[in-house]
Design a protein around this motif. Sequence first.
Motif, short mmCIF file in Angstrom:
data_model
loop_
_atom_site.label_atom_id
_atom_site.label_comp_id
_atom_site.label_asym_id
_atom_site.label_seq_id
_atom_site.Cartn_x
_atom_site.Cartn_y
_atom_site.Cartn_z
N ILE A 178 0.87 -1.17 0.00
CA ILE A 178 0.00 0.00 0.00
C ILE A 178 0.91 1.22 0.00
CG2 ILE A 178 -1.74 1.25 1.31
CD1 ILE A 178 -2.56 -1.51 2.46
N ARG A 179 0.56 2.23 -0.80
CA ARG A 179 1.40 3.40 -0.94
C ARG A 179 0.60 4.69 -0.79
NH1 ARG A 179 3.43 -0.68 -3.79
NH2 ARG A 179 5.68 -0.83 -4.10
N LEU A 180 1.16 5.63 -0.03
CA LEU A 180 0.63 6.97 0.05
C LEU A 180 1.31 7.77 -1.05
CD1 LEU A 180 -1.06 9.14 1.51
CD2 LEU A 180 0.91 9.51 3.02
N LEU A 181 0.52 8.24 -2.03
CA LEU A 181 1.06 8.91 -3.21
C LEU A 181 0.74 10.39 -3.22
CD1 LEU A 181 -0.17 6.39 -5.96
CD2 LEU A 181 2.05 6.40 -4.79
N ALA A 182 1.65 11.15 -3.82
CA ALA A 182 1.40 12.55 -4.12
C ALA A 182 1.80 12.78 -5.58
CB ALA A 182 2.20 13.47 -3.21
N THR A 183 0.97 13.49 -6.31
CA THR A 183 1.21 13.78 -7.72
C THR A 183 1.04 15.26 -7.97
OG1 THR A 183 0.42 11.59 -8.42
CG2 THR A 183 0.40 13.33 -10.08
N VAL A 184 1.94 15.82 -8.78
CA VAL A 184 1.74 17.16 -9.30
C VAL A 184 1.73 17.06 -10.82
CG1 VAL A 184 2.75 18.41 -7.37
CG2 VAL A 184 4.20 17.74 -9.26
N THR A 185 0.87 17.87 -11.45
CA THR A 185 0.71 17.83 -12.90
C THR A 185 0.17 19.17 -13.39
OG1 THR A 185 -0.34 16.66 -14.75
CG2 THR A 185 -1.62 16.84 -12.72
#
Length: 128
Positions: free
Chosen positions: A116-123
């Motif tokens: 399980i992964r806590l993700l952050a994305t910028v786009t």
Amino acid sequence: MDVVARHLAAIDRLRTRDLPAGGAGHHTVELETGRPGTAADHLHALREAMAQRLGARWGEAPPWGQLTLRLRLARGEEIPEPWATLCLRTDELDVWQAGEVWLAVGVADRDEADDIRLLATVTRTAPP
């Protein structure tokens, strides 16, 4: 520094990075990883705590459910990245527009065989 503050600092660094040239560009990072069954509650609680603090910065917004995007993908509709990948990995995202970029935070927990992964994305690409 508490864990939420550490992850928010990582997001702030992510927002200052140059996005890849050409196309919309995006960066996704894993803020924290855990084993299925043991970390799910912890990572979801972290996401909620981060959403509260980020909401104070950029405005409160309800989480974005990903089921509709998955259905649109299944019908053959083209969903731009990073949203196509994020909808397959997460059930919901917290999303904000921060200046010229979009920020998304979510827990990738759809694959029972994977961590399980806590993700952050910028786009630069707005959510579809």
